[in-house]
Design a protein around this motif. Structure first.
Motif, PDB file in Angstrom:
ATOM      1  N   THR A  31       0.835  -1.197   0.000  1.00  0.00           N
ATOM      2  CA  THR A  31       0.000   0.000   0.000  1.00  0.00           C
ATOM      3  C   THR A  31       0.870   1.247   0.000  1.00  0.00           C
ATOM      4  N   ASP A  32       0.201   2.381   0.047  1.00  0.00           N
ATOM      5  CA  ASP A  32       0.868   3.677   0.052  1.00  0.00           C
ATOM      6  C   ASP A  32       1.745   3.847  -1.187  1.00  0.00           C
ATOM      7  N   LEU A  33       1.244   3.318  -2.303  1.00  0.00           N
ATOM      8  CA  LEU A  33       1.993   3.415  -3.553  1.00  0.00           C
ATOM      9  C   LEU A  33       1.103   3.997  -4.639  1.00  0.00           C
ATOM     10  N   SER A  34       1.731   4.708  -5.546  1.00  0.00           N
ATOM     11  CA  SER A  34       1.011   5.432  -6.582  1.00  0.00           C
ATOM     12  C   SER A  34       0.632   4.527  -7.747  1.00  0.00           C
ATOM     13  N   TRP A  35      -0.232   5.056  -8.599  1.00  0.00           N
ATOM     14  CA  TRP A  35      -0.569   4.365  -9.849  1.00  0.00           C
ATOM     15  C   TRP A  35       0.686   4.188 -10.699  1.00  0.00           C
ATOM     16  N   GLN A  36       1.521   5.200 -10.756  1.00  0.00           N
ATOM     17  CA  GLN A  36       2.763   5.104 -11.522  1.00  0.00           C
ATOM     18  C   GLN A  36       3.656   3.991 -10.983  1.00  0.00           C
TER      19      GLN A  36
ATOM     20  N   PRO B  48      -2.089  10.146 -10.666  1.00  0.00           N
ATOM     21  CA  PRO B  48      -1.205   8.995 -10.869  1.00  0.00           C
ATOM     22  C   PRO B  48      -0.004   8.940  -9.931  1.00  0.00           C
ATOM     23  N   ARG B  49       0.296  10.026  -9.233  1.00  0.00           N
ATOM     24  CA  ARG B  49       1.371  10.010  -8.245  1.00  0.00           C
ATOM     25  C   ARG B  49       0.854  10.075  -6.802  1.00  0.00           C
ATOM     26  N   MET B  50      -0.456  10.052  -6.640  1.00  0.00           N
ATOM     27  CA  MET B  50      -1.054  10.042  -5.311  1.00  0.00           C
ATOM     28  C   MET B  50      -0.876   8.678  -4.663  1.00  0.00           C
ATOM     29  N   HIS B  51      -0.760   8.650  -3.332  1.00  0.00           N
ATOM     30  CA  HIS B  51      -0.687   7.371  -2.618  1.00  0.00           C
ATOM     31  C   HIS B  51      -1.377   7.506  -1.264  1.00  0.00           C
ATOM     32  N   HIS B  52      -1.956   6.409  -0.801  1.00  0.00           N
ATOM     33  CA  HIS B  52      -2.665   6.377   0.472  1.00  0.00           C
ATOM     34  C   HIS B  52      -2.344   5.067   1.192  1.00  0.00           C
ATOM     35  N   PRO B  53      -2.441   5.038   2.516  1.00  0.00           N
ATOM     36  CA  PRO B  53      -2.129   3.817   3.265  1.00  0.00           C
ATOM     37  C   PRO B  53      -3.155   2.703   3.091  1.00  0.00           C
ATOM     38  N   ASP B  54      -4.286   2.989   2.434  1.00  0.00           N
ATOM     39  CA  ASP B  54      -5.284   1.941   2.203  1.00  0.00           C
ATOM     40  C   ASP B  54      -5.501   1.698   0.711  1.00  0.00           C
ATOM     41  N   LEU B  55      -4.476   1.947  -0.103  1.00  0.00           N
ATOM     42  CA  LEU B  55      -4.603   1.820  -1.558  1.00  0.00           C
ATOM     43  C   LEU B  55      -3.491   0.951  -2.119  1.00  0.00           C
ATOM     44  N   GLY B  56      -3.875  -0.164  -2.762  1.00  0.00           N
ATOM     45  CA  GLY B  56      -2.924  -1.074  -3.387  1.00  0.00           C
ATOM     46  C   GLY B  56      -3.380  -1.434  -4.790  1.00  0.00           C
ATOM     47  N   PHE B  57      -3.104  -2.671  -5.208  1.00  0.00           N
ATOM     48  CA  PHE B  57      -3.518  -3.093  -6.552  1.00  0.00           C
ATOM     49  C   PHE B  57      -3.384  -4.599  -6.669  1.00  0.00           C
ATOM     50  N   ARG B  58      -4.031  -5.166  -7.691  1.00  0.00           N
ATOM     51  CA  ARG B  58      -3.812  -6.559  -8.063  1.00  0.00           C
ATOM     52  C   ARG B  58      -3.519  -6.617  -9.550  1.00  0.00           C
ATOM     53  N   LEU B  59      -2.828  -7.651  -9.953  1.00  0.00           N
ATOM     54  CA  LEU B  59      -2.380  -7.784 -11.334  1.00  0.00           C
ATOM     55  C   LEU B  59      -3.432  -8.445 -12.212  1.00  0.00           C
ATOM     56  N   ALA B  60      -3.312  -8.185 -13.496  1.00  0.00           N
ATOM     57  CA  ALA B  60      -4.124  -8.865 -14.504  1.00  0.00           C
ATOM     58  C   ALA B  60      -3.213  -9.259 -15.654  1.00  0.00           C
ATOM     59  N   ARG B  61      -3.710 -10.179 -16.484  1.00  0.00           N
ATOM     60  CA  ARG B  61      -3.041 -10.536 -17.738  1.00  0.00           C
ATOM     61  C   ARG B  61      -4.089 -10.836 -18.792  1.00  0.00           C
ATOM     62  N   GLY B  62      -3.713 -10.654 -20.035  1.00  0.00           N
ATOM     63  CA  GLY B  62      -4.602 -10.918 -21.149  1.00  0.00           C
ATOM     64  C   GLY B  62      -4.214 -10.022 -22.299  1.00  0.00           C
ATOM     65  N   ALA B  63      -3.970 -10.605 -23.464  1.00  0.00           N
ATOM     66  CA  ALA B  63      -3.551  -9.856 -24.649  1.00  0.00           C
ATOM     67  C   ALA B  63      -4.700  -9.815 -25.652  1.00  0.00           C
ATOM     68  N   PHE B  64      -4.756  -8.730 -26.431  1.00  0.00           N
ATOM     69  CA  PHE B  64      -5.864  -8.510 -27.355  1.00  0.00           C
ATOM     70  C   PHE B  64      -5.325  -7.920 -28.653  1.00  0.00           C
ATOM     71  N   ASP B  65      -6.020  -8.172 -29.754  1.00  0.00           N
ATOM     72  CA  ASP B  65      -5.552  -7.722 -31.067  1.00  0.00           C
ATOM     73  C   ASP B  65      -6.323  -6.496 -31.542  1.00  0.00           C
ATOM     74  N   THR B  66      -6.684  -5.626 -30.606  1.00  0.00           N
ATOM     75  CA  THR B  66      -7.448  -4.410 -30.910  1.00  0.00           C
ATOM     76  C   THR B  66      -6.647  -3.206 -30.432  1.00  0.00           C
ATOM     77  N   PRO B  67      -5.766  -2.656 -31.252  1.00  0.00           N
ATOM     78  CA  PRO B  67      -4.893  -1.551 -30.819  1.00  0.00           C
ATOM     79  C   PRO B  67      -5.673  -0.384 -30.212  1.00  0.00           C
ATOM     80  N   ASP B  68      -5.162   0.098 -29.080  1.00  0.00           N
ATOM     81  CA  ASP B  68      -5.705   1.279 -28.398  1.00  0.00           C
ATOM     82  C   ASP B  68      -7.096   1.082 -27.827  1.00  0.00           C
TER      83      ASP B  68
END
Length: 252
Positions: free
Chosen positions: A65-70, A204-224
């Protein structure tokens, strides 16, 4: 390093609600993978090392936690490189580009996150909050070890409660510029905030002690564009036309 455990999520549809614009949209999703748990302190410290100075070595199984989106984006790329996968993101200063054809680790889109969280449920919660989520009702003052409550029907733990989780999407670019979405509620939130449909966000540079993340995966053939997100839609949402809603000034 504690292995990154992913669950396979089948394709399906989810309806997203934007309270400010009072709009709803239904997103069709292709199958993807998402973390069974939020990324932990141990995983962050192992992958980023000295680049993660806030590591809580005494509690390795707590969510990072306490980490930014970046910082979350950089972890995704570092984890991909660790496992020999093509990184999902590239950078140009503060601008991040998602290469949707990449099979590397990434943040879930908002649609993926909500679909995975709901696991077929249609209400605010996928079970009784006391059984599935760490909230203010538990009286805890810090994030708790991942996996301490019951999972949803996809086998995912703590998508509600414990810590909020960053997603890829912009929150509301007309009003909030580059703010990114986070979802799920945290250990200090009451039940009103710990709901599958609640949207919040921050810079995107904000951080809070109750904010984290989980990972995802998956590729797609639709650019943008992929999984409910598109670069074109972001540009359109940034363009305010007609009367300005009372009480706010659009970003310019």
């Amino acid at each position: 390093m504690d292995d990154i455990e992913l669950a396979h999520i089948p394709g399906g549809s989810v309806t997203l609600h934007d309270a400010r614009t009072r709009s709803r949209r239904t997103v069709e999703l292709a199958p993807f993978e998402i973390g069974v748990f939020a990324v932990t302190q141990e995983q962050m410290a192992e992958i980023l090392g000295d680049a993660f100075p806030g590591a809580d070595v005494a509690h390795p199984r707590r969510p990072a936690t306490d980490l930014s989106w970046q910082r979350a984006i950089r972890f995704c790329n570092a984890a991909s490189e660790w496992e020999g996968l093509d990184p999902a993101y590239s950078y140009d200063g503060e601008t991040v580009t998602w290469h949707v054809e990449s099979d590397g680790y990434r943040l879930p889109t908002e649609a993926e996150w909500e679909f995975a969280c709901r696991a077929g449920s249609t209400g605010a919660h996928y079970g009784l909050l006391k059984d599935i989520a760490w909230t203010s009702a538990d009286g805890v003052s810090t994030p708790q070890d991942v996996g301490g409550k019951m999972p949803n029907l996809h086998g995912l733990f703590d998508t509600l409660g414990n810590v909020w989780e960053w997603c890829w999407d912009l929150l509301d670019p007309a009003r909030y510029g580059d703010y990114r979405v986070f979802r799920g509620g945290g250990y200090d939130d009451d039940s009103h905030s710990v709901r599958a449909g609640v949207r919040r966000g921050g810079g995107p540079r904000m951080h809070h002690p109750d904010l984290g993340f989980r990972l995802a995966r998956g590729a797609f053939d639709t650019p943008d564009e992929a999984q409910g997100w598109s670069a074109m839609a972001d540009r359109e949402r940034s363009d305010v036309r007609g009367p300005i809603p009372f009480g706010w000034t659009p970003m310019r």
